[in-house]
Scaffold this active site. Structure first.
Site, mmCIF file in Angstrom:
data_model
loop_
_atom_site.group_PDB
_atom_site.id
_atom_site.type_symbol
_atom_site.label_atom_id
_atom_site.label_comp_id
_atom_site.label_asym_id
_atom_site.label_seq_id
_atom_site.Cartn_x
_atom_site.Cartn_y
_atom_site.Cartn_z
ATOM 1 N N GLY A 23 0.825 -1.208 0.000
ATOM 2 C CA GLY A 23 0.000 0.000 0.000
ATOM 3 C C GLY A 23 0.858 1.256 0.000
ATOM 4 N N ARG A 27 7.203 1.856 1.291
ATOM 5 C CA ARG A 27 7.526 0.442 1.470
ATOM 6 C C ARG A 27 7.965 -0.170 0.136
ATOM 7 N NH1 ARG A 27 3.288 -3.301 4.258
ATOM 8 N NH2 ARG A 27 3.302 -1.618 5.765
ATOM 9 N N ARG A 46 2.417 11.571 -8.230
ATOM 10 C CA ARG A 46 1.753 11.581 -6.916
ATOM 11 C C ARG A 46 2.552 10.848 -5.839
ATOM 12 N NH1 ARG A 46 -4.245 12.569 -7.040
ATOM 13 N NH2 ARG A 46 -4.558 13.434 -9.096
ATOM 14 N N ARG A 90 -0.330 -8.413 -4.071
ATOM 15 C CA ARG A 90 -0.456 -7.370 -3.049
ATOM 16 C C ARG A 90 0.181 -7.864 -1.762
ATOM 17 N NH1 ARG A 90 -2.430 -3.819 0.529
ATOM 18 N NH2 ARG A 90 -3.879 -4.573 2.110
ATOM 19 N N SER A 93 -1.023 -5.078 5.083
ATOM 20 C CA SER A 93 -1.309 -5.384 6.483
ATOM 21 C C SER A 93 -2.819 -5.487 6.656
ATOM 22 C CB SER A 93 -0.727 -4.308 7.402
ATOM 23 O OG SER A 93 -1.336 -3.066 7.116
ATOM 24 N N ASP A 207 -2.627 -5.504 13.495
ATOM 25 C CA ASP A 207 -3.386 -5.190 14.705
ATOM 26 C C ASP A 207 -4.530 -6.185 14.833
ATOM 27 O OD1 ASP A 207 -4.106 -3.158 12.370
ATOM 28 O OD2 ASP A 207 -5.951 -3.612 13.431
ATOM 29 N N ARG A 220 5.911 -2.286 10.974
ATOM 30 C CA ARG A 220 5.186 -2.428 9.705
ATOM 31 C C ARG A 220 6.113 -2.152 8.526
ATOM 32 N NH1 ARG A 220 0.801 -0.515 12.523
ATOM 33 N NH2 ARG A 220 1.046 1.653 11.932
HETATM 34 N N1 HPA Z 1 -9.076 -2.299 9.088
HETATM 35 C C1 HPA Z 1 -8.843 -2.060 7.810
HETATM 36 N N2 HPA Z 1 -7.644 -2.136 7.271
HETATM 37 C C2 HPA Z 1 -6.611 -2.463 8.070
HETATM 38 C C3 HPA Z 1 -6.789 -2.726 9.410
HETATM 39 C C4 HPA Z 1 -8.090 -2.646 9.948
HETATM 40 O O1 HPA Z 1 -8.322 -2.863 11.137
HETATM 41 N N3 HPA Z 1 -5.574 -3.016 9.934
HETATM 42 C C5 HPA Z 1 -4.690 -2.939 8.921
HETATM 43 N N4 HPA Z 1 -5.309 -2.610 7.792
#
Ligand code: HPA
Length: 235
Positions: A23, A27, A46, A90, A93, A207, A220
């Site tokens: 994303g 990175r 961009r 892709r 996270s 998370d 991350r």
């Molecule tokens: N929600 C959406 N996208 C995410 C999250 C989440 O909790 N954690 C990492 N990407």
């Protein structure tokens, strides 16, 4: 149609047939500089950085997707339809929504449920099920097994909303066995299917909505080595 509005590349062949898409464009830069031989930057429109280099002799590109389905929808569409890209991996996270999915686990999205209406453009007489490419999935699982990297494979949720007005709405997806939430896979899977190409989404859990644990931004950026190694071998 090249260069496209969002990728400033005027020649075919500059972008590899296989593109890794994190994303975060920084990175992408980190991956290019850390893992690729002779990386050359091909895009900075961009600040959505893209690089092409080689990994174990094979040409591979890495480019940021941005956050959310509109963003990955644009970049993956241009790569697949105007630059001859055949495979998009892709790497991202996600937030875990199952008790047995822990932070730093690796998840591969076999399918991507979604809150987006991205599929409405296809005018299908029913509900589409965005699905990972089987050849990429099969190969990813072999690589993970050979490297003894544990992975969890299943349905993920590509959500349009990060800060939901109903904060516990994820529990309804959890009841349906969805493993984790991210925000891009469904649009990527649909674009790839429509273009007759391959896509897969490999995630690390940053998370947990269940336990409220989280990894730091620095982790991350740098500590997702296992996920990157599966992705690079896959390329
Ligand atoms: N929600 C959406 N996208 C995410 C999250 C989440 O909790 N954690 C990492 N990407």
């Amino acid at each position: 149609m090249i260069p496209t509005p969002h990728i400033n590349v005027s020649e075919q062949g500059v972008i590899a047939e296989t593109v890794l898409m994190p994303g975060d464009p920084l990175r992408a830069k980190f991956i290019a500089e850390t893992y690729l031989e002779n990386p050359v930057q091909f895009n900075s429109v961009r600040n959505m950085f893209g690089f092409t280099g080689t990994y174990k002799g094979k040409k591979v590109s890495v480019m940021g997707s941005g956050m959310g389905m509109p963003s990955i929808g644009i970049y993956s569409y241009e790569l697949l339809n105007f630059y001859g890209v055949k495979n998009i991996i892709r790497i991202g996270s996600c937030g875990a929504i199952q008790e047995d999915v822990k932070i730093r686990d690796i998840i591969i999205g076999m399918s991507a449920s979604t809150t987006s209406n991205y599929a409405s453009q296809y005018n299908l007489p029913g509900t589409y099920a965005p699905t990972a490419s089987w050849p990429l999935m099969k190969k990813a699982l072999t690589i993970a097994e050979n490297k003894a990297i544990p992975v969890k494979v299943g349905n993920i949720l590509s959500a349009d909303i990060f800060y939901d007005d109903e904060p516990e709405v994820w529990k309804r997806w959890a009841r349906m066995g969805v493993l984790a939430i991210e925000m891009e896979a469904a649009a990527l899977y649909m674009n790839a299917a429509r273009a007759g190409a391959n896509a897969i989404c490999i995630l690390t859990v940053s998370d947990s909505l269940v336990s409220h644990e989280a990894t730091s931004a620095e982790e991350r950026q740098t500590s997702f080595t296992n996920m990157m190694e599966i992705a690079l071998e896959l390329a």
